[in-house]
Design a protein around this motif. Structure first.
Motif, PDB file in Angstrom:
ATOM      1  N   LEU A  63      62.795  43.802  67.732  1.00  0.00           N
ATOM      2  CA  LEU A  63      61.982  45.011  67.726  1.00  0.00           C
ATOM      3  C   LEU A  63      62.414  45.959  68.843  1.00  0.00           C
ATOM      4  O   LEU A  63      62.530  47.171  68.627  1.00  0.00           O
ATOM      5  CB  LEU A  63      60.499  44.649  67.866  1.00  0.00           C
ATOM      6  CG  LEU A  63      59.506  45.784  67.700  1.00  0.00           C
ATOM      7  CD1 LEU A  63      59.606  46.404  66.306  1.00  0.00           C
ATOM      8  CD2 LEU A  63      58.080  45.285  67.956  1.00  0.00           C
ATOM      9  N   THR A  64      62.693  45.425  70.011  1.00  0.00           N
ATOM     10  CA  THR A  64      63.136  46.265  71.125  1.00  0.00           C
ATOM     11  C   THR A  64      64.472  46.928  70.806  1.00  0.00           C
ATOM     12  O   THR A  64      64.639  48.134  71.031  1.00  0.00           O
ATOM     13  CB  THR A  64      63.206  45.440  72.415  1.00  0.00           C
ATOM     14  OG1 THR A  64      61.885  44.968  72.721  1.00  0.00           O
ATOM     15  CG2 THR A  64      63.725  46.266  73.585  1.00  0.00           C
ATOM     16  N   ARG A  65      65.424  46.168  70.275  1.00  0.00           N
ATOM     17  CA  ARG A  65      66.711  46.771  69.890  1.00  0.00           C
ATOM     18  C   ARG A  65      66.502  47.863  68.836  1.00  0.00           C
ATOM     19  O   ARG A  65      67.133  48.916  68.899  1.00  0.00           O
ATOM     20  CB  ARG A  65      67.664  45.707  69.340  1.00  0.00           C
ATOM     21  CG  ARG A  65      68.305  44.842  70.389  1.00  0.00           C
ATOM     22  CD  ARG A  65      69.437  43.988  69.821  1.00  0.00           C
ATOM     23  NE  ARG A  65      69.074  43.213  68.643  1.00  0.00           N
ATOM     24  CZ  ARG A  65      68.474  42.030  68.646  1.00  0.00           C
ATOM     25  NH1 ARG A  65      68.156  41.459  69.794  1.00  0.00           N
ATOM     26  NH2 ARG A  65      68.205  41.410  67.526  1.00  0.00           N
ATOM     27  N   TRP A 109      61.465  45.918  58.653  1.00  0.00           N
ATOM     28  CA  TRP A 109      61.058  45.027  59.737  1.00  0.00           C
ATOM     29  C   TRP A 109      60.757  43.618  59.253  1.00  0.00           C
ATOM     30  O   TRP A 109      60.973  42.644  59.979  1.00  0.00           O
ATOM     31  CB  TRP A 109      59.835  45.592  60.470  1.00  0.00           C
ATOM     32  CG  TRP A 109      58.581  45.461  59.674  1.00  0.00           C
ATOM     33  CD1 TRP A 109      58.083  46.353  58.785  1.00  0.00           C
ATOM     34  CD2 TRP A 109      57.689  44.353  59.666  1.00  0.00           C
ATOM     35  NE1 TRP A 109      56.930  45.868  58.212  1.00  0.00           N
ATOM     36  CE2 TRP A 109      56.680  44.632  58.742  1.00  0.00           C
ATOM     37  CE3 TRP A 109      57.654  43.127  60.349  1.00  0.00           C
ATOM     38  CZ2 TRP A 109      55.627  43.760  58.472  1.00  0.00           C
ATOM     39  CZ3 TRP A 109      56.612  42.251  60.085  1.00  0.00           C
ATOM     40  CH2 TRP A 109      55.606  42.572  59.157  1.00  0.00           C
ATOM     41  N   ALA A 110      60.251  43.464  58.034  1.00  0.00           N
ATOM     42  CA  ALA A 110      59.822  42.149  57.548  1.00  0.00           C
ATOM     43  C   ALA A 110      60.994  41.182  57.393  1.00  0.00           C
ATOM     44  O   ALA A 110      60.787  39.969  57.304  1.00  0.00           O
ATOM     45  CB  ALA A 110      59.062  42.288  56.230  1.00  0.00           C
ATOM     46  N   GLN A 111      62.236  41.694  57.364  1.00  0.00           N
ATOM     47  CA  GLN A 111      63.407  40.829  57.273  1.00  0.00           C
ATOM     48  C   GLN A 111      63.922  40.398  58.648  1.00  0.00           C
ATOM     49  O   GLN A 111      64.872  39.617  58.735  1.00  0.00           O
ATOM     50  CB  GLN A 111      64.543  41.529  56.505  1.00  0.00           C
ATOM     51  CG  GLN A 111      64.347  41.534  54.994  1.00  0.00           C
ATOM     52  CD  GLN A 111      63.324  42.565  54.545  1.00  0.00           C
ATOM     53  OE1 GLN A 111      63.388  43.712  54.943  1.00  0.00           O
ATOM     54  NE2 GLN A 111      62.374  42.144  53.734  1.00  0.00           N
ATOM     55  N   ALA A 112      63.321  40.882  59.703  1.00  0.00           N
ATOM     56  CA  ALA A 112      63.764  40.531  61.063  1.00  0.00           C
ATOM     57  C   ALA A 112      63.444  39.071  61.362  1.00  0.00           C
ATOM     58  O   ALA A 112      62.521  38.486  60.777  1.00  0.00           O
ATOM     59  CB  ALA A 112      63.073  41.438  62.081  1.00  0.00           C
ATOM     60  N   PRO A 113      64.185  38.465  62.282  1.00  0.00           N
ATOM     61  CA  PRO A 113      63.899  37.075  62.640  1.00  0.00           C
ATOM     62  C   PRO A 113      62.480  36.921  63.187  1.00  0.00           C
ATOM     63  O   PRO A 113      62.068  37.661  64.072  1.00  0.00           O
ATOM     64  CB  PRO A 113      64.925  36.752  63.728  1.00  0.00           C
ATOM     65  CG  PRO A 113      65.735  37.970  63.953  1.00  0.00           C
ATOM     66  CD  PRO A 113      65.255  39.046  63.052  1.00  0.00           C
TER      67      PRO A 113
END
Length: 186
Positions: free
Chosen positions: A118-120, A136-140
């Motif tokens: 999220l920060t990146r 966003w939902a695909q982020a780790p």
């Protein structure tokens, strides 16, 4: 929070201007002058503006909870920044209360991974930021950190309103093993 009071004045003129901006961008809107502030609004404002002496207009999330729609809504509201209107998206970078309160260390690493992603993403160049936040939902660790979107989507509105301004991480901490961050634009 049901016993706390935050008697900040509203601003019918600002609310009407917001509705005009939204309608010009193709978003239907409505007003509800009777509804009080949600805890996601008055708790941060109680800390930031304890005198409750600035007008506050709360904006509700859209029912579909679509991140792209909330980014576009933020873009529609961006002209308010030139009028010295603070656009604040409240929530948390981690909001899974059952895991948060359990103290289980099993969720600590996924929370750190999502917080780093999220920060990146927030600090990325604006076109890249928009593309990443839309998905966003695909982020780790994303769905572990946010089983539902409500506490993350306000960030999308603020990011959309930021236009070409880069995001900055202005808060970072670990609480009960979970990484938490806050951001600002401009």
């Amino acid at each position: 929070t049901y016993t706390l009071q935050y008697p900040a004045p509203g601003s019918p003129a600002l609310a009407a201007h917001m509705r005009t901006l939204l309608e010009q961008a193709g978003f239907a809107s409505a007003e509800n002058a009777e509804r009080g502030f949600d805890h996601g609004v008055f708790i941060p404002f109680m800390l930031a503006f304890p005198q409750a002496d600035i007008p506050v207009v709360e904006f509700s999330l859209q029912k579909a909870l679509d991140p792209a729609e909330h980014l576009a809504i933020g873009a529609a509201l961006a002209p308010l920044r030139a009028d010295n209107v603070l656009i604040m998206g409240t929530g948390l970078s981690y909001h899974n209360l059952p895991h948060f309160m359990s103290g289980s260390p099993a969720t600590d690493e996924p929370a750190k991974a999502f917080d780093a992603w999220l920060t990146r993403s927030v600090c990325a160049p604006p076109p890249e930021r928009t593309a990443q936040l839309t998905h966003w939902a695909q982020a780790p660790g994303a769905r572990l950190c946010h089983p539902r979107e409500e506490h993350l989507l306000p960030l999308m509105v603020a990011a959309g309103a930021a236009g070409q301004d880069y995001g900055q991480q202005i808060y970072s901490d670990t609480v009960l093993g979970k990484a938490l961050s806050g951001y600002r634009f401009g």
